[in-house]
Write an enzyme that holds these catalytic residues in place. Structure first.
Site, PDB file in Angstrom:
ATOM      1  N   THR A  95      -6.848  -4.799   0.547  1.00 16.40           N
ATOM      2  CA  THR A  95      -5.649  -5.073   1.348  1.00 16.40           C
ATOM      3  C   THR A  95      -5.813  -6.308   2.226  1.00 16.40           C
ATOM      4  O   THR A  95      -4.911  -7.148   2.307  1.00 16.40           O
ATOM      5  CB  THR A  95      -5.293  -3.854   2.220  1.00 16.40           C
ATOM      6  OG1 THR A  95      -5.006  -2.744   1.383  1.00 16.40           O
ATOM      7  CG2 THR A  95      -4.075  -4.143   3.088  1.00 16.40           C
ATOM      8  N   ASP A 129       0.841  -1.205   0.000  1.00 20.23           N
ATOM      9  CA  ASP A 129       0.000   0.000   0.000  1.00 20.23           C
ATOM     10  C   ASP A 129       0.872   1.249   0.000  1.00 20.23           C
ATOM     11  O   ASP A 129       0.643   2.190  -0.772  1.00 20.23           O
ATOM     12  CB  ASP A 129      -0.898   0.037   1.251  1.00 20.23           C
ATOM     13  CG  ASP A 129      -1.974  -1.020   1.268  1.00 20.23           C
ATOM     14  OD1 ASP A 129      -3.083  -0.752   0.797  1.00 20.23           O
ATOM     15  OD2 ASP A 129      -1.695  -2.133   1.760  1.00 20.23           O
ATOM     16  N   ASP A 139      -6.332   4.798  -4.882  1.00 17.25           N
ATOM     17  CA  ASP A 139      -6.364   3.683  -3.927  1.00 17.25           C
ATOM     18  C   ASP A 139      -5.275   2.725  -4.385  1.00 17.25           C
ATOM     19  O   ASP A 139      -5.453   1.976  -5.347  1.00 17.25           O
ATOM     20  CB  ASP A 139      -7.726   2.988  -3.919  1.00 17.25           C
ATOM     21  CG  ASP A 139      -7.844   1.971  -2.788  1.00 17.25           C
ATOM     22  OD1 ASP A 139      -6.790   1.574  -2.244  1.00 17.25           O
ATOM     23  OD2 ASP A 139      -8.973   1.574  -2.448  1.00 17.25           O
ATOM     24  N   LEU A 193      -3.945   0.027  -3.279  1.00 15.03           N
ATOM     25  CA  LEU A 193      -4.156  -1.414  -3.170  1.00 15.03           C
ATOM     26  C   LEU A 193      -5.544  -1.627  -2.579  1.00 15.03           C
ATOM     27  O   LEU A 193      -5.715  -1.631  -1.362  1.00 15.03           O
ATOM     28  CB  LEU A 193      -3.076  -2.065  -2.300  1.00 15.03           C
ATOM     29  CG  LEU A 193      -2.842  -3.573  -2.454  1.00 15.03           C
ATOM     30  CD1 LEU A 193      -1.609  -4.010  -1.666  1.00 15.03           C
ATOM     31  CD2 LEU A 193      -4.040  -4.404  -2.042  1.00 15.03           C
ATOM     32  N   ASP A 194      -6.515  -1.758  -3.442  1.00 10.87           N
ATOM     33  CA  ASP A 194      -7.881  -2.025  -2.985  1.00 10.87           C
ATOM     34  C   ASP A 194      -7.999  -3.531  -2.742  1.00 10.87           C
ATOM     35  O   ASP A 194      -7.702  -4.330  -3.625  1.00 10.87           O
ATOM     36  CB  ASP A 194      -8.889  -1.576  -4.043  1.00 10.87           C
ATOM     37  CG  ASP A 194     -10.312  -1.683  -3.549  1.00 10.87           C
ATOM     38  OD1 ASP A 194     -10.577  -1.256  -2.415  1.00 10.87           O
ATOM     39  OD2 ASP A 194     -11.165  -2.207  -4.296  1.00 10.87           O
ATOM     40  N   GLU A 248      -5.389   7.378  -0.633  1.00 14.37           N
ATOM     41  CA  GLU A 248      -6.158   6.794   0.472  1.00 14.37           C
ATOM     42  C   GLU A 248      -5.333   6.680   1.750  1.00 14.37           C
ATOM     43  O   GLU A 248      -5.845   6.863   2.844  1.00 14.37           O
ATOM     44  CB  GLU A 248      -6.672   5.407   0.080  1.00 14.37           C
ATOM     45  CG  GLU A 248      -7.377   4.717   1.227  1.00 14.37           C
ATOM     46  CD  GLU A 248      -8.141   3.483   0.800  1.00 14.37           C
ATOM     47  OE1 GLU A 248      -7.934   2.434   1.420  1.00 14.37           O
ATOM     48  OE2 GLU A 248      -8.940   3.575  -0.141  1.00 14.37           O
TER      49      GLU A 248
END
Length: 202
Positions: free
Chosen positions: A122, A51, A117, A119-120, A74
Site C-alpha cells: 500500500t 484496499d 491481502d 493490496l500488498d 487484512e
C-alpha cells in the site's frame, strides 16, 4: 477425479477471476486520482480506497460462492452492504482443466481458510511504485498454505505516467500450489487482449 468436481480447484478458479477484478479496482482508483488514504497505526501503515474496495470485492464474492469458507481479510472493515458492481461471479475455466493435487481432492469447503491481502504494498502504491503492488488470495488447510493466487496489476511497470494508467498495462496472475509446483501457472494479460493469455508457464 475431475478437477472441476473438487472444491479446491473450483475455489482457485473463482479466486483467479476475483483477483483479476480486484486488480482492476486497484488500477481504477489510482486512475481516478483520489486514493482516500487513511493512517491505521502510524504514518507508514496506510490504507487506501483501493484496499477497502478490493477487500470488499474479494471477500463478498468468495462468500457468495462458498458460504462455508472461513475468510480472513487484512483490513478491519465494518460490515456493510456491498455494491453489486464489486461482485465477481465468474471463474477461470482453464484452471478447472488442471488436475487437483491428489492429497486435496476430498477436501470439504468448511475445512478451508482463505487469507486476503487486497493490496500488498500500500505504501508503495501511494508513492507510485506500482511494480511492488500485488493482490494476494491464499488458501490454507489444517494450518498449511496449499494454494493461492497472486495478481500483479502493474507487472513490469517502470515509469509512472498518470495519463497512461487506464490505457496501458500488463497484468501477471500466478496460481500457486505449494508442494505441487507442477500445478503452478503464470498468466500474462494486457489491456489490448481483453484478458487473453499472452504466456503460460508451468
Amino acid at each position: 477425479m475431475a478437477s472441476s468436481n473438487t472444491v479446491l480447484m473450483r475455489l482457485v478458479a473463482s479466486a483467479y477471476s476475483i483477483a483479476q477484478k480486484a486488480g482492476m479496482i486497484v488500477r481504477r482508483v489510482i486512475a481516478e486520482g483520489d486514493l482516500g488514504i487513511v493512517e491505521k497505526t502510524c504514518a507508514t501503515d496506510l490504507q487506501t480506497k483501493a484496499d477497502r474496495l478490493a477487500q470488499m470485492s474479494i471477500c463478498s464474492s468468495l462468500a457468495r460462492k462458498f458460504p462455508k469458507l472461513t475468510i480472513i481479510g487484512e483490513e478491519d472493515l465494518p460490515s456493510e452492504e456491498v455494491d453489486q458492481e464489486l461482485i465477481e461471479d465468474s471463474q477461470w475455466e482453464e484452471i478447472l482443466k488442471q488436475p487437483c493435487p491428489s492429497q486435496y481432492s476430498a477436501i470439504k469447503e468448511e475445512d478451508l481458510v482463505v487469507w486476503v491481502d487486497p493490496l500488498d504494498g500500500t505504501k508503495e502504491y501511494t508513492e507510485g511504485l506500482l511494480d511492488n503492488v500485488t493482490v494476494l488470495i491464499g488458501i490454507a488447510y489444517e494450518g498449511k498454505a496449499i494454494a493461492g493466487v497472486i495478481n500483479q496489476p502493474y507487472y513490469n511497470y517502470e515509469v509512472l505516467i498518470p495519463s497512461a494508467l487506464p490505457n496501458k498495462h500488463t497484468t501477471c496472475l500466478r496460481v500457486c500450489f505449494p508442494g505441487n509446483p507442477t500445478c503452478d501457472l503464470s498468466i500474462f494479460h494486457n489491456n489490448n487482449t481483453q484478458g487473453t493469455a499472452l504466456g503460460q508457464i508451468r
